[in-house]
Design a protein around this motif. Structure first.
Motif, short mmCIF file in Angstrom:
data_model
loop_
_atom_site.label_atom_id
_atom_site.label_comp_id
_atom_site.label_asym_id
_atom_site.label_seq_id
_atom_site.Cartn_x
_atom_site.Cartn_y
_atom_site.Cartn_z
N MET A 1 19.47 50.96 32.34
CA MET A 1 18.65 49.79 32.47
C MET A 1 17.90 49.87 33.79
O MET A 1 18.45 50.25 34.82
N LYS A 2 16.65 49.47 33.75
CA LYS A 2 15.82 49.47 34.94
C LYS A 2 16.26 48.34 35.87
O LYS A 2 16.53 47.23 35.43
N THR A 3 16.33 48.63 37.15
CA THR A 3 16.76 47.60 38.09
C THR A 3 15.60 46.68 38.43
O THR A 3 14.44 47.09 38.46
N SER A 4 15.92 45.45 38.71
CA SER A 4 14.91 44.45 39.04
C SER A 4 14.46 44.61 40.48
O SER A 4 15.24 44.96 41.36
N LYS A 5 13.17 44.34 40.72
CA LYS A 5 12.70 44.39 42.10
C LYS A 5 12.98 43.08 42.81
O LYS A 5 12.74 42.95 44.00
N LEU A 6 13.53 42.11 42.08
CA LEU A 6 13.91 40.83 42.66
C LEU A 6 15.39 40.83 43.01
O LEU A 6 16.21 41.35 42.25
N SER A 7 15.72 40.23 44.14
CA SER A 7 17.13 40.11 44.51
C SER A 7 17.77 39.00 43.68
O SER A 7 17.08 38.23 43.00
N ASP A 8 19.08 38.94 43.74
CA ASP A 8 19.82 37.92 42.99
C ASP A 8 19.36 36.52 43.39
O ASP A 8 19.16 35.65 42.53
N THR A 9 19.19 36.30 44.68
CA THR A 9 18.79 34.96 45.14
C THR A 9 17.38 34.62 44.69
O THR A 9 17.11 33.48 44.33
N LYS A 10 16.49 35.61 44.67
CA LYS A 10 15.12 35.37 44.22
C LYS A 10 15.08 35.04 42.72
O LYS A 10 14.31 34.18 42.29
N ILE A 11 15.91 35.70 41.93
CA ILE A 11 15.96 35.43 40.50
C ILE A 11 16.40 34.00 40.26
O ILE A 11 15.77 33.25 39.49
N VAL A 12 17.48 33.58 40.92
CA VAL A 12 17.98 32.22 40.75
C VAL A 12 16.96 31.21 41.25
O VAL A 12 16.71 30.17 40.62
N GLU A 13 16.33 31.51 42.38
CA GLU A 13 15.31 30.61 42.94
C GLU A 13 14.14 30.46 41.97
O GLU A 13 13.67 29.34 41.72
N LEU A 14 13.68 31.55 41.39
CA LEU A 14 12.59 31.52 40.42
C LEU A 14 12.94 30.66 39.22
O LEU A 14 12.18 29.78 38.81
N LEU A 15 14.11 30.89 38.66
CA LEU A 15 14.53 30.14 37.48
C LEU A 15 14.65 28.64 37.77
O LEU A 15 14.25 27.81 36.95
N LYS A 16 15.18 28.31 38.93
CA LYS A 16 15.34 26.90 39.28
C LYS A 16 14.00 26.22 39.54
O LYS A 16 13.81 25.06 39.20
N LYS A 57 26.73 41.29 37.90
CA LYS A 57 26.23 42.64 38.20
C LYS A 57 27.37 43.58 38.58
O LYS A 57 27.37 44.75 38.20
N ILE A 58 28.35 43.08 39.31
CA ILE A 58 29.52 43.90 39.67
C ILE A 58 30.28 44.30 38.41
O ILE A 58 30.67 45.46 38.24
N LEU A 59 30.47 43.35 37.49
CA LEU A 59 31.18 43.64 36.25
C LEU A 59 30.41 44.61 35.37
O LEU A 59 31.01 45.48 34.72
N GLU A 60 29.08 44.51 35.37
CA GLU A 60 28.27 45.45 34.60
C GLU A 60 28.40 46.86 35.15
O GLU A 60 28.50 47.83 34.39
N GLN A 61 28.42 47.00 36.48
CA GLN A 61 28.60 48.33 37.09
C GLN A 61 29.97 48.90 36.76
O GLN A 61 30.11 50.08 36.43
N GLU A 62 30.99 48.05 36.84
CA GLU A 62 32.35 48.50 36.54
C GLU A 62 32.45 48.92 35.07
O GLU A 62 33.07 49.93 34.74
N ASN A 63 31.82 48.16 34.20
CA ASN A 63 31.83 48.48 32.78
C ASN A 63 31.16 49.82 32.51
O ASN A 63 31.65 50.63 31.72
N ALA A 64 30.05 50.08 33.18
CA ALA A 64 29.35 51.36 33.02
C ALA A 64 30.23 52.51 33.48
O ALA A 64 30.27 53.57 32.82
N GLN A 65 30.95 52.33 34.59
CA GLN A 65 31.85 53.37 35.08
C GLN A 65 32.98 53.64 34.08
O GLN A 65 33.34 54.78 33.83
N LEU A 66 33.53 52.56 33.53
CA LEU A 66 34.63 52.73 32.57
C LEU A 66 34.15 53.42 31.30
O LEU A 66 34.86 54.27 30.74
#
Length: 90
Positions: A1-16, A57-66
């Motif tokens: 999956m392509k990574t977002s150029k937005l940080s986590d805080t920016k994504i939440v800020e945009l949605l709100k 995002k941490i859980l998605e990375q862990e899932n990919a490793q597993l």
């Protein structure tokens, strides 16, 4: 999956901000994304807080490793079965 150029805080800020009544087109232009990207982000992360998004995002990375570890183990199992079958006389 392509990574977002937005940080986590920016994504939440945009949605709100859009949820609060800002125009989707204006906000998308401001954050440098397309409106379709906004809808993808909304579908995926809508209703989340920053901490929840980081945890996801941490859980998605862990899932990919597993998944990678499982695939590697399956390859080894198949290879070992092939070796055993070749050594045993039939």
């Amino acid at each position: 999956m392509k990574t977002s150029k937005l940080s986590d805080t920016k994504i939440v800020e945009l949605l709100k901000r859009v949820e609060a009544g800002e125009s989707i087109d204006v906000m998308a232009r401001h954050y440098g994304i397309s409106t379709s990207t906004y809808y993808v982000l909304k579908e995926r992360y809508g209703g989340m807080e920053v901490s929840q998004l980081k945890q996801l995002k941490i859980l998605e990375q862990e899932n990919a490793q597993l998944k990678k570890m499982y695939a590697d183990a399956q390859i080894e199992i198949v290879a070992l079965k092939d070796v055993i079958e070749k050594k045993l006389p039939t």
